[in-house]
Scaffold this motif. Structure first.
Motif, PDB file in Angstrom:
ATOM      1  N   ILE A  77       0.868  -1.182   0.000  1.00 23.20           N
ATOM      2  CA  ILE A  77       0.000   0.000   0.000  1.00 23.20           C
ATOM      3  C   ILE A  77       0.901   1.227   0.000  1.00 23.20           C
ATOM      4  CG2 ILE A  77      -1.829   1.270   1.168  1.00 23.20           C
ATOM      5  CD1 ILE A  77      -2.654  -1.318   2.541  1.00 23.20           C
ATOM      6  N   CYS A  78       0.726   2.067  -1.004  1.00 18.52           N
ATOM      7  CA  CYS A  78       1.627   3.207  -1.195  1.00 18.52           C
ATOM      8  C   CYS A  78       0.842   4.511  -1.185  1.00 18.52           C
ATOM      9  CB  CYS A  78       2.373   3.057  -2.524  1.00 18.52           C
ATOM     10  SG  CYS A  78       3.818   4.133  -2.673  1.00 18.52           S
ATOM     11  N   GLY A  79       1.395   5.515  -0.534  1.00 20.53           N
ATOM     12  CA  GLY A  79       0.767   6.824  -0.482  1.00 20.53           C
ATOM     13  C   GLY A  79       1.634   7.903  -1.093  1.00 20.53           C
ATOM     14  N   SER A  80       1.034   9.047  -1.308  1.00 22.39           N
ATOM     15  CA  SER A  80       1.738  10.229  -1.798  1.00 22.39           C
ATOM     16  C   SER A  80       2.042  11.160  -0.629  1.00 22.39           C
ATOM     17  CB  SER A  80       0.872  10.969  -2.822  1.00 22.39           C
ATOM     18  OG  SER A  80       0.484  10.136  -3.889  1.00 22.39           O
ATOM     19  N   VAL A  81       2.884  12.133  -0.881  1.00 23.96           N
ATOM     20  CA  VAL A  81       3.060  13.225   0.078  1.00 23.96           C
ATOM     21  C   VAL A  81       1.867  14.157  -0.079  1.00 23.96           C
ATOM     22  CG1 VAL A  81       4.460  15.204   0.744  1.00 23.96           C
ATOM     23  CG2 VAL A  81       5.561  13.082   0.017  1.00 23.96           C
ATOM     24  N   LEU A  82       1.146  14.393   1.003  1.00 23.41           N
ATOM     25  CA  LEU A  82      -0.015  15.268   0.958  1.00 23.41           C
ATOM     26  C   LEU A  82       0.376  16.672   1.386  1.00 23.41           C
ATOM     27  CD1 LEU A  82      -2.767  12.977   2.540  1.00 23.41           C
ATOM     28  CD2 LEU A  82      -2.117  13.206   0.136  1.00 23.41           C
ATOM     29  N   LYS A  83      -0.054  17.639   0.580  1.00 24.44           N
ATOM     30  CA  LYS A  83       0.140  19.047   0.920  1.00 24.44           C
ATOM     31  C   LYS A  83      -1.221  19.730   0.952  1.00 24.44           C
ATOM     32  CE  LYS A  83       4.831  19.509  -0.943  1.00 24.44           C
ATOM     33  NZ  LYS A  83       5.739  20.349  -1.760  1.00 24.44           N
ATOM     34  N   TYR A  84      -1.294  20.821   1.696  1.00 22.68           N
ATOM     35  CA  TYR A  84      -2.559  21.535   1.800  1.00 22.68           C
ATOM     36  C   TYR A  84      -2.881  22.265   0.496  1.00 22.68           C
ATOM     37  CZ  TYR A  84      -2.776  20.634   6.802  1.00 22.68           C
ATOM     38  OH  TYR A  84      -2.856  20.011   8.023  1.00 22.68           O
ATOM     39  N   TYR A  85      -4.092  22.075   0.037  1.00 21.83           N
ATOM     40  CA  TYR A  85      -4.556  22.703  -1.206  1.00 21.83           C
ATOM     41  C   TYR A  85      -4.460  24.222  -1.125  1.00 21.83           C
ATOM     42  CZ  TYR A  85      -8.070  24.073  -4.756  1.00 21.83           C
ATOM     43  OH  TYR A  85      -8.740  24.639  -5.811  1.00 21.83           O
ATOM     44  N   ASP A  86      -4.878  24.793   0.009  1.00 20.66           N
ATOM     45  CA  ASP A  86      -4.906  26.252   0.138  1.00 20.66           C
ATOM     46  C   ASP A  86      -3.567  26.845   0.569  1.00 20.66           C
ATOM     47  OD1 ASP A  86      -4.976  25.222   2.657  1.00 20.66           O
ATOM     48  OD2 ASP A  86      -6.656  26.428   3.384  1.00 20.66           O
TER      49      ASP A  86
END
Length: 336
Positions: A165-174
């Protein structure tokens, strides 16, 4: 590296967000994918709006001041080829004659009821399993936008490192320069979650992939099955990650795969602004923490100490009615 991936996007009352997400996904430099949009029976006629968008009868608009507008613009040429299915049709793998008319159509599925995050995504996963022509399932939140290379970087990292199971780096949209999460950790004593906010935290431990970008290797699905639908919302991804790890699969975060996340758009809650949780979200998250702790962490003293501090926090906020509901919830869950 040209393994097929099904991109499953779950919509509930968020057709504007979903359209923005789709416009960014359609610009991906990875070309072997199929998009499946599952609508959890939105009361605001989301599916009608999505169809109008695909036909070119409705356009996305964003102000020039939007910090990530470039990821969804210029808009894709319309009309877009799509096929619409009921839940019953989708669970049979769709209708061959419908899909043969087009090269690689968007798949729209109407769930017909709202049974939560896991159940909605499971409909899309079941559709893909009947097709049996893929290597990965990518669960992508509808309140996200991606970069052109987000998916290719994600698959490349998962392939090279044999990630389940692999995820991305999440950044805030705003606030696109601010990190939201590099996956997260579980406090084994209290059963609480905390996002990894920097690389060093990620190196210390990874217990779960945040569901906003959650790519599953087909081998994982074949081994452990679908997501647990009893959670309805919250903790189902964490449950799935623990289940996968217990069955020998690795978790990973692709550092150069970036996803911008609005976070909490459909529920009114965020990790960033925890005090603003709605009562529904608050009670559900507590209920699911108890369920998860019982299932994986042993329902020890730490669970109830943590719940005690949770109640104290609600008293501090003068949420007295909520405190009574939490106490009743704990009583009910303790009896199970």
């Amino acid at each position: 590296m040209n393994k097929k991936v099904y991109i499953i996007i779950l919509n509930y009352n968020g057709w504007q967000d979903t359209i923005e997400c789709l416009e960014s996904v359609l610009k991906s430099d990875y070309n072997n994918y199929q998009i499946v949009v599952v609508d959890n029976y939105s009361p605001n006629n989301s599916m009608d709006y999505l169809k109008k968008w695909a036909k070119g009868e409705l356009c996305l608009w964003l102000p020039d001041s939007n910090p990530v507008k470039r990821l969804s613009f210029p808009l894709e040429k319309k009309p877009l080829e799509y096929v619409f299915y009921t839940k019953e049709e989708a669970l049979k793998g769709g209708i061959k004659e419908k899909e043969e008319k087009y090269k690689n159509p968007l798949i729209f599925i109407q769930a017909g009821e709202n049974r939560g995050f896991a159940a909605g995504n499971n409909i899309g996963i079941k559709y893909a399993l009947v097709k049996d022509d893929f290597e990965y399932i990518w669960l992508l939140n509808n309140d996200t936008v991606i970069k052109k290379d987000t998916l290719s970087k994600l698959i490349n990292y998962a392939d090279i490192n044999h990630i389940g199971i692999c995820g991305s780096v999440l950044k805030y949209y705003d606030n696109p320069n601010e990190i939201q999460a590099y996956g997260g950790k579980i406090n084994r004593f209290f059963g609480t979650t905390s996002h990894n906010k920097n690389i060093n935290e990620l190196k210390k431990g990874l217990d779960y992939i945040v569901g906003a970008s959650f790519m599953i290797n087909k081998k994982v699905i074949n081994k452990i099955g679908l997501m647990d639908e009893n959670y309805f919302l919250y903790m189902e991804e964490t449950d799935y990650c623990f289940n996968a790890k217990n069955n020998g699969f690795k978790l990973g975060v692709a550092i150069d795969s970036i996803v911008y996340h609005k976070e909490g758009a459909s529920t009114g809650s965020t990790y960033k602004y925890n005090d603003n949780k709605s009562e529904f979200v608050d009670l559900l998250s507590i209920k699911n923490r108890i369920k998860f702790h019982k299932k994986y962490l042993g329902e020890g003293m730490g669970l109830y100490i943590g719940l005690f501090f949770t109640i104290l926090n609600r008293i501090r906020r003068k949420q007295y009615k909520r405190v009574l509901k939490i106490l009743n919830l704990i009583k009910e869950e303790y009896k199970k």
